[in-house]
Write a protein that holds these residues in place. Structure first.
Motif, PDB file in Angstrom:
ATOM      1  N   LYS A 169       0.899  -1.216   0.110  1.00 17.25           N
ATOM      2  CA  LYS A 169       0.078  -0.097  -0.048  1.00 17.25           C
ATOM      3  C   LYS A 169       0.813   1.324   0.013  1.00 17.25           C
ATOM      4  O   LYS A 169       0.692   2.205  -0.815  1.00 17.25           O
ATOM      5  CB  LYS A 169      -0.977   0.091   1.141  1.00 17.25           C
ATOM      6  N   GLY A 170       1.862   1.427   0.922  1.00 12.60           N
ATOM      7  CA  GLY A 170       2.948   2.323   0.779  1.00 12.60           C
ATOM      8  C   GLY A 170       3.556   2.600  -0.462  1.00 12.60           C
ATOM      9  O   GLY A 170       3.679   3.718  -0.824  1.00 12.60           O
ATOM     10  N   GLU A 171       3.913   1.555  -1.014  1.00 12.50           N
ATOM     11  CA  GLU A 171       4.879   1.593  -2.500  1.00 12.50           C
ATOM     12  C   GLU A 171       4.048   2.151  -3.348  1.00 12.50           C
ATOM     13  O   GLU A 171       4.373   2.790  -4.256  1.00 12.50           O
ATOM     14  CB  GLU A 171       5.429   0.189  -2.604  1.00 12.50           C
ATOM     15  N   LEU A 172       2.678   1.675  -3.397  1.00 12.13           N
ATOM     16  CA  LEU A 172       1.567   2.030  -4.526  1.00 12.13           C
ATOM     17  C   LEU A 172       1.187   3.392  -4.438  1.00 12.13           C
ATOM     18  O   LEU A 172       0.774   3.881  -5.367  1.00 12.13           O
ATOM     19  CB  LEU A 172       0.692   0.979  -4.779  1.00 12.13           C
ATOM     20  N   SER A 173       0.840   3.806  -3.221  1.00  9.52           N
ATOM     21  CA  SER A 173       0.045   5.097  -3.060  1.00  9.52           C
ATOM     22  C   SER A 173       0.825   6.129  -3.861  1.00  9.52           C
ATOM     23  O   SER A 173      -0.040   6.819  -4.544  1.00  9.52           O
ATOM     24  CB  SER A 173       0.329   5.448  -1.505  1.00  9.52           C
TER      25      SER A 173
END
Length: 77
Positions: free
Chosen positions: A30-34
């Motif tokens: 989630k953090g990488e894709l945000s």
């Protein structure tokens, strides 16, 4: 021979570690894709879910938004 057994054990431990905390993996994804998602839409919420189907791992990504960001257009040739 001993080397092959140790390599198999190491691979087994690494594989088990990857699957031991699926919630953490989902949070990292989630953090990488945000930042990438934010280039295209204004996300209200991003949900990443994890499931194991047999030997395969499946991640479901759900994005809630009110609008897409404008892209402009390319002229027709």
């Amino acid at each position: 021979m001993k080397y092959e057994i140790m390599e198999q054990r190491l691979n087994s431990v690494l594989e088990r570690d990857k699957c031991s905390d699926p919630q953490r993996i989902c949070e990292i994804l989630k953090g990488e894709l945000s930042p990438i998602i934010s280039n295209y839409i204004d996300p209200l919420d991003i949900m990443v879910r994890f499931r194991k189907m047999g030997e395969k791992l499946t991640f479901d990504i759900e994005i809630e938004t009110n609008r897409l960001k404008p892209f402009g257009y390319l002229p027709k040739f």
